[in-house]
Design an enzyme around this catalytic site. Structure first.
Site, PDB file in Angstrom:
ATOM      1  N   HIS A  76       1.076  -1.153  -0.414  1.00 50.05           N
ATOM      2  CA  HIS A  76      -0.156  -0.285  -0.267  1.00 50.05           C
ATOM      3  C   HIS A  76       1.061   1.430  -0.127  1.00 50.05           C
ATOM      4  O   HIS A  76       0.718   2.059  -0.755  1.00 50.05           O
ATOM      5  CB  HIS A  76      -1.236  -0.219   1.283  1.00 50.05           C
ATOM      6  CG  HIS A  76      -1.638   1.274   1.453  1.00 50.05           C
ATOM      7  ND1 HIS A  76      -2.505   1.651   1.157  1.00 50.05           N
ATOM      8  CD2 HIS A  76      -1.301   1.697   2.518  1.00 50.05           C
ATOM      9  CE1 HIS A  76      -3.177   2.968   1.108  1.00 50.05           C
ATOM     10  NE2 HIS A  76      -2.176   3.145   2.386  1.00 50.05           N
ATOM     11  N   SER A 168      13.662   6.897 -13.287  1.00 51.50           N
ATOM     12  CA  SER A 168      12.264   7.079 -13.752  1.00 51.50           C
ATOM     13  C   SER A 168      12.568   8.494 -12.826  1.00 51.50           C
ATOM     14  O   SER A 168      11.980   9.908 -13.060  1.00 51.50           O
ATOM     15  CB  SER A 168      11.422   6.740 -13.182  1.00 51.50           C
ATOM     16  OG  SER A 168       9.795   7.334 -13.091  1.00 51.50           O
ATOM     17  N   SER A 267      -1.053  27.568  -3.565  1.00 46.66           N
ATOM     18  CA  SER A 267      -0.520  28.855  -3.937  1.00 46.66           C
ATOM     19  C   SER A 267      -1.178  29.557  -5.005  1.00 46.66           C
ATOM     20  O   SER A 267      -1.199  30.736  -5.291  1.00 46.66           O
ATOM     21  CB  SER A 267       0.627  29.363  -4.043  1.00 46.66           C
ATOM     22  OG  SER A 267       1.418  29.125  -2.459  1.00 46.66           O
ATOM     23  N   HIS A 301      14.924  12.030  12.937  1.00 47.30           N
ATOM     24  CA  HIS A 301      13.699  12.052  13.865  1.00 47.30           C
ATOM     25  C   HIS A 301      12.915  10.781  13.886  1.00 47.30           C
ATOM     26  O   HIS A 301      11.648  10.769  14.610  1.00 47.30           O
ATOM     27  CB  HIS A 301      12.840  13.686  14.161  1.00 47.30           C
ATOM     28  CG  HIS A 301      12.093  14.126  12.279  1.00 47.30           C
ATOM     29  ND1 HIS A 301      12.290  15.255  11.942  1.00 47.30           N
ATOM     30  CD2 HIS A 301      11.643  13.003  11.758  1.00 47.30           C
ATOM     31  CE1 HIS A 301      11.680  15.389  10.956  1.00 47.30           C
ATOM     32  NE2 HIS A 301      11.491  13.933  10.665  1.00 47.30           N
TER      33      HIS A 301
END
Lengths: 524, 412
Positions: A76, A168, A267, A301
């Site tokens: 997935h 790609s 934007s 992190h």
């Protein structure tokens, strides 16, 4: 000489049939193929998500074996990241970047063809592993050793297809950089470019820097498995954690590869429907560049719990928190663009506004995850699943959907069915929250991610989440129908399409002719 | 089912409401928030979590409030005129860069303080070496003659409880709501003393795992070839449950962790019963007294302390074998003995399980190099005898062989 002239004429003949697509060098055709491919992969990955949510509907195992469940979560993610979101953005760039900068085509059209056609090959290889004895890769899309080395026959297929996807992406990125740098119409200075072009320029550099790192990491996995090296094997002097460091050095920029173009799309959309120029254009450009820079110094992190030295943990905690600053600047600028505008809420605007709200929620949970001690509790729970789905589904994918509705009249020459599109929006916006918001709760309450079955105290929220996912999934069929019917016919779109539209792409007829800007346009 | 849906509807309505009001424990079935836990570190972590949560809520109220007001006030249908001159404000840009930086610095200071405490693993009262396996935990208490509690090393495996293991099989037909602590229960818990600093040394036998009990605050990965450290000091007597938190393969979801925090006296007694108080020599865990045959099959300890001349009946061996097989073997070879091709071969009609007995015992005791088949010599003679007897006579295998603990001892 005459031969060359003939070849030149052939270039302008309209190719037909499958050759138009197989040998495509036209940026619009290639863009269309990327977008259709992404849509197909979105449904393949979505089907896997439905299987995952069906199994998690109730505690206990009802439908699938735990091993197959792990294949579903792994595949997935690979389908959605590398097959859905990234190709969709490249498709949008192929279509819109030349139109926005006033270029006749992409700079490297044949390479453009190759970078697209690698993708169906890569994903056919990867999806074929589902039918292998032993099944598809099941070690998570992060491919952590030593687990990934237990994959079996699917392992070399996984590595090779990741290599192909990387090739790609790198070629697509090079093409975009060269197009933007060399093929802008006279007068289109860098700080006059639409923000979608800017965000894609920065994204392309991230791709060029990050994807080879991933290729290196998976190549080391390959040699560990088949050629007796010990990069990630402590028994041979290596370190399993080195893979995580190398992977996330790619992986964190990858996160921004999947969101910066969506920032660009939003934007473009918000000023159009607020009928007011984007607030703080230059600070938007600088904020995007800062996010891109910071994305290379925060990777660990993702792996606070591996047992790093204290100084390393402090550094990565502080650098991670810093990302909130430029991200905040972007949200504030969108807010200020809407302020004292004159807004209407056609479907692209609805998606853009939902993006601002829901991406911000994903940003907030990201800030929480950056607090290292708290991350020791959040890490590898559904809180993380909720966080990254908030930035990827109502973030990246809402950006893509908003962009599709925004530019589809330009591509097809027809207006889409506004009423159905609004239904699609509301179903998506409501049920994406029904799906993912409860996952914050089960994560905080202690449910780890990537498990096929769970303790009974998590049952109720999981059922809510599954119901949300089913409705969200089915709603996307409506999206396909709207696109299909818009391609087939509908109200004729004008050249400008939207009342508040602004930019070169809205000066060419709708649908955009096969070849545009053969003579460089005047940039106002 | 209808009742469940009704509760879900209630939760959907009340859940977000309670969350916003911060009344997280008001509705126990709908646990919304992080646990506060029972250690100083988990308390600090919870406080950090709540501070950053409220900071986010405050920012969200301001930003979302402004946007929502804009969406209402500045719409074309209300006759709003766009202010097209409003494109830039250096003052605003500086303000909304500096304010977040100030908030972040204010957050970073307490977070760093807590982090420094978390990493201080000095001066532990009890040290336990935790080794992860696919898919179980091994705990070894590290002893010392001068230690007030643990005089010598002792250890045991901790597997998912047989009740949960049966119920979690695909199509088991067992209602998991009727299983106590479904997926959060083990055959043998880790026991630690209250108000004492317990240090864990974490490593792994195979792939990455992560040891996590939310109430004890935070998790840490276990990494093959490396040793990680973490510590906790539980302030309340009780039973705390968690599970593996790093994807570790097929049965990642089925390796729970249970920690019992006991009074010092109870802990000392438990250590004595488990062999750690015995001075000198390598400790062995005495196996549970025979009789409750199936219940004893826990894989809980190496078996030389057990009488090897014990004779068990075929039915007893099969009953104990079924449970021990479920605990130790079924993750790979499956409950029905069909295995999972190609990595895990079928035992029903298998070459080894229907072939020579010596080869079968050898495989179980010593494993098979180059495959996922691990040596199981740490199991008791009785468990291995029961497992081998079971494997040779279940699922249509009909060798009729009966293996006694003495046979296993002879094969060691």
């Amino acid at each position: 000489m005459s031969h060359t002239a003939d070849a030149h004429h052939d270039h302008h003949a309209a190719p037909s049939g499958f050759k138009r697509w197989l040998f495509a060098t036209n940026h619009k055709d290639i863009g269309t193929m990327y977008l259709v491919f992404a849509l197909v992969m979105f449904f393949v990955g979505g089907t896997m998500a439905m299987i995952i949510r069906a199994e998690l509907f109730q505690p206990g195992l009802q439908f699938v074996d735990p091993g197959f469940f792990n294949q579903m979560t792994t595949m997935h993610a690979l389908m959605m990241i590398f097959g859905g979101v990234m190709p969709a953005f490249v498709g949008l760039a192929n279509w819109m970047v030349p139109l926005m900068v006033g270029a006749p085509d992409m700079a490297l059209p044949r390479m453009n063809n190759w970078s697209f056609w690698l993708l169906p090959v890569a994903f056919s290889l990867l999806l074929s592993t589902l039918f292998f004895a032993g099944g598809a890769p099941a070690g998570g899309w992060t491919m952590y050793p030593p687990l990934v080395l237990q994959t079996g026959n699917a392992f070399p297929f996984l590595i090779f297809s990741v290599h192909l996807m990387g090739m790609s992406s790198i070629m697509g990125a090079i093409n975009i950089v060269v197009t933007i740098m060399n093929m802008r119409a006279p007068g289109m200075g860098l700080l006059k470019m639409p923000l979608f072009v800017w965000t894609w320029l920065i994204t392309a550099y991230l791709l060029i820097l990050a994807m080879p790192v991933l290729a290196g990491a998976v190549t080391m996995l390959l040699t560990d498995e088949y050629f007796g090296t010990s990069f990630f094997n402590a028994g041979g002097g290596g370190d399993p954690l080195m893979f995580q460091h190398v992977f996330w050095f790619f992986g964190h920029p990858e996160v921004y590869i999947m969101i910066l173009p969506a920032f660009g799309i939003v934007s473009q959309i918000i000023p159009t429907f607020a009928r007011k120029p984007l607030f703080g254009y230059e600070s938007m450009v600088y904020a995007t560049a800062s996010i891109a820079f910071l994305s290379f110094i925060v990777w660990a992190h993702h792996m606070f719990t591996v047992g790093m030295p204290l100084s390393g943990q402090l550094f990565f905690m502080f650098s991670t928190m810093l990302i909130a600053v430029p991200t905040g600047v972007k949200v504030f600028n969108w807010m200020a663009t809407m302020w004292r505008g004159s807004m209407t809420f056609e479907t692209p605007m609805l998606f853009a506004v939902a993006f601002v709200f829901l991406f911000s929620i994903g940003g907030f949970s990201g800030l929480m995850l950056g607090i290292t001690p708290a991350d020791f509790q959040y890490h590898d729970t559904y809180f993380v699943v909720a966080h990254f789905h908030y930035v990827l589904v109502p973030g990246a994918i809402f950006g893509i959907m908003g962009g599709v509705y925004f530019w589809m009249p330009k591509w097809t020459g027809h207006m889409y069915n506004e009423k159905l599109a609004k239904i699609h929006f509301w179903l998506s916006a409501i049920f994406v929250n029904v799906t993912f918001f409860p996952q914050h709760f089960v994560g905080l309450a202690g449910m780890p991610r990537r498990i096929p079955d769970y303790a009974t105290q998590f049952a109720d929220f999981n059922m809510v989440s599954s119901i949300g996912a089913f409705v969200f999934g089915v709603s996307q069929l409506l999206f396909v129908y709207i696109i299909w019917s818009c391609v087939r016919g509908g109200e004729k779109a004008t050249t400008a399409v939207w009342e508040g539209s602004h930019g070169l792409e809205w000066t060419v007829p709708s649908p955009a002719p096969h070849h545009t800007f053969e003579v460089a346009p005047e940039v106002p | 089912m209808r009742e469940r849906f009704r509760r879900i509807f209630q939760g959907a309505v009340y859940g977000p409401l309670f969350f916003l009001l911060g009344v997280s424990t008001a509705y126990a079935d709908w646990e919304l928030n992080m646990t506060r836990g029972v250690t100083p570190i988990s308390h600090d972590t919870f406080d950090l979590h709540m501070i950053i949560f409220w900071v986010c809520v405050a920012i969200a109220v301001v930003v979302f409030g402004v946007i929502i007001y804009s969406l209402y006030a500045f719409r074309l249908s209300r006759g709003a005129q766009p202010d097209i001159a409003m494109v830039h404000s250096t003052k605003a840009e500086i303000i909304w860069t500096l304010i977040p930086i100030g908030i972040l610095v204010a957050m970073a200071i307490p977070a760093a303080e807590t982090l420094i405490k978390i990493e201080d693993t000095r001066a532990p009262d009890v040290t336990i070496k935790v080794t992860s396996y696919q898919w179980k935990w091994h705990y070894e208490y590290l002893g010392d003659a001068n230690d007030p509690f643990v005089k010598s090393n002792f250890g045991f495996f901790s597997n998912i409880s047989p009740e949960s293991n049966r119920a979690r099989q695909l199509g088991s037909g067992i209602d998991v709501f009727q299983v106590d602590n479904y997926l959060r229960d083990v055959d043998k818990s880790v026991v630690v003393p209250v108000n004492r600093k317990v240090r864990l040394l974490l490593t792994s036998n195979d792939v990455l795992h992560a040891w996590w009990v939310p109430e004890l605050g935070g998790k840490r990965d276990t990494i093959p070839g490396f040793v990680n450290e973490m510590w906790f000091l539980a302030e309340e007597i009780g039973v705390y449950r968690g599970q593996c938190a790093e994807l570790c393969g097929r049965d990642h979801g089925f390796m729970p962790i249970v920690v019992e925090v006991q009074s010092e006296a109870d802990f000392a007694k438990w250590v004595g019963e488990n062999g750690g108080a015995v001075g000198g020599g390598p400790a062995e865990t005495p196996d549970v007294v025979e009789g409750t045959v199936a219940a004893a099959a826990t894989g809980g300890g190496a078996g030389s302390a057990e009488p090897v001349d014990m004779e068990l009946s075929f039915d007893d061996l099969m009953a104990r074998g079924e449970t021990a097989y479920l605990t130790n073997c079924s993750a790979c070879h499956q409950l029905n003995g069909q295995g999972l091709a190609p990595a895990f071969p079928a035992l029903a009609g298998g070459v080894i399980t229907t072939g020579a007995l010596d080869a079968h015992l050898d495989q179980v005791l010593n494993g098979k190099a180059g495959t996922a088949m691990a040596p199981f010599s740490y199991l008791s003679n009785t468990d291995i005898a029961a497992i081998v007897t079971y494997e040779r006579n279940a699922w249509g295998n009909s060798t009729g062989d009966i293996i006694q603990p003495s046979d296993v001892q002879a094969a060691r």
